[in-house]
Design a protein around this motif. Structure first.
Motif, PDB file in Angstrom:
ATOM      1  N   TYR A  66       6.007   0.548  -3.972  1.00 33.81           N
ATOM      2  CA  TYR A  66       4.559   0.583  -4.194  1.00 33.81           C
ATOM      3  C   TYR A  66       4.139  -0.181  -5.450  1.00 33.81           C
ATOM      4  O   TYR A  66       3.164  -0.918  -5.444  1.00 33.81           O
ATOM      5  CB  TYR A  66       4.082   2.032  -4.274  1.00 33.81           C
ATOM      6  N   VAL A  74       5.811   4.033   1.955  1.00 34.73           N
ATOM      7  CA  VAL A  74       6.469   5.137   2.672  1.00 34.73           C
ATOM      8  C   VAL A  74       7.248   4.592   3.868  1.00 34.73           C
ATOM      9  O   VAL A  74       8.389   5.010   4.114  1.00 34.73           O
ATOM     10  CB  VAL A  74       5.450   6.215   3.096  1.00 34.73           C
ATOM     11  N   LYS A  75       6.664   3.660   4.614  1.00 30.47           N
ATOM     12  CA  LYS A  75       7.369   3.063   5.757  1.00 30.47           C
ATOM     13  C   LYS A  75       8.656   2.377   5.305  1.00 30.47           C
ATOM     14  O   LYS A  75       9.704   2.521   5.936  1.00 30.47           O
ATOM     15  CB  LYS A  75       6.475   2.056   6.478  1.00 30.47           C
ATOM     16  N   THR A 112       0.850  -1.189   0.000  1.00 37.89           N
ATOM     17  CA  THR A 112       0.000   0.000   0.000  1.00 37.89           C
ATOM     18  C   THR A 112       0.888   1.242   0.000  1.00 37.89           C
ATOM     19  O   THR A 112       2.105   1.154   0.179  1.00 37.89           O
ATOM     20  CB  THR A 112      -0.909   0.028   1.251  1.00 37.89           C
ATOM     21  N   LYS A 113       0.274   2.398  -0.169  1.00 34.05           N
ATOM     22  CA  LYS A 113       1.044   3.643  -0.140  1.00 34.05           C
ATOM     23  C   LYS A 113       1.722   3.836   1.213  1.00 34.05           C
ATOM     24  O   LYS A 113       2.881   4.238   1.277  1.00 34.05           O
ATOM     25  CB  LYS A 113       0.140   4.833  -0.450  1.00 34.05           C
ATOM     26  N   VAL A 114       1.000   3.547   2.298  1.00 31.06           N
ATOM     27  CA  VAL A 114       1.569   3.706   3.639  1.00 31.06           C
ATOM     28  C   VAL A 114       2.736   2.752   3.835  1.00 31.06           C
ATOM     29  O   VAL A 114       3.784   3.130   4.379  1.00 31.06           O
ATOM     30  CB  VAL A 114       0.475   3.487   4.725  1.00 31.06           C
ATOM     31  N   VAL A 115       2.591   1.525   3.376  1.00 32.47           N
ATOM     32  CA  VAL A 115       3.668   0.540   3.480  1.00 32.47           C
ATOM     33  C   VAL A 115       4.880   0.995   2.670  1.00 32.47           C
ATOM     34  O   VAL A 115       6.020   0.896   3.140  1.00 32.47           O
ATOM     35  CB  VAL A 115       3.177  -0.858   3.017  1.00 32.47           C
TER      36      VAL A 115
END
Length: 150
Positions: free
Chosen positions: A121, A60-61, A55-58
């Protein structure tokens, strides 16, 4: 790594074919084969296990962990290995690392965060190293130039 060094010597340093330093290219290829490829490939597998998903959050992390933790350590090791392979004494190698590290890390941060967010991503794990190596031709040119400035 070899292509990056050839580009650095021919286009950046403008050595010409007669002035090309073949042993330097071979050293860079060896560093790529024995250090960069295995370490970066393993890192991506570890990172994918630590933070699964795409995901986008993953993404970025993963980029934050990659650029905040891995990149600074990896860059220091790369500069140390290059200096050692260039025959620098421990003291001279440490001085060279201190001279080059901050500039190289700041340049890294101009290139890699957006590349890595897209990579984490959009790209499946098995293709991430290949994507990175495409961008890395330019990065390796810079690293070769930086690491071999004496």
């Amino acid at each position: 790594m070899g292509a990056g060094d050839v580009i650095a010597q021919q286009l950046v340093e403008r050595r010409g074919l007669r002035g090309h330093h073949g042993p330097r290219t071979l050293k860079m290829m060896a560093i790529g084969f024995c250090f960069v490829g295995p370490v970066v490939g393993s890192w991506y597998r570890i990172l994918d296990r630590l933070i699964p998903g795409n995901t986008k959050v993953v993404a970025v992390k993963k980029m934050v962990l990659d650029q905040g933790g891995f990149a600074p350590c990896f860059l220091g090791c790369f500069l140390a290995i290059t200096g050692a392979m260039n025959g620098l004494s421990v003291q001279d190698n440490w001085s060279k690392i201190q001279q080059d590290y901050t500039d190289a890390l700041m340049t890294n941060y101009c290139i890699w965060p957006p590349v890595q967010i897209a990579n984490f991503y959009f790209v499946p794990l098995q293709h991430r190293l290949a994507v990175v190596q495409c961008v890395a031709i330019v990065w390796n040119c810079y690293l070769s130039w930086k690491a071999n400035q004496m």
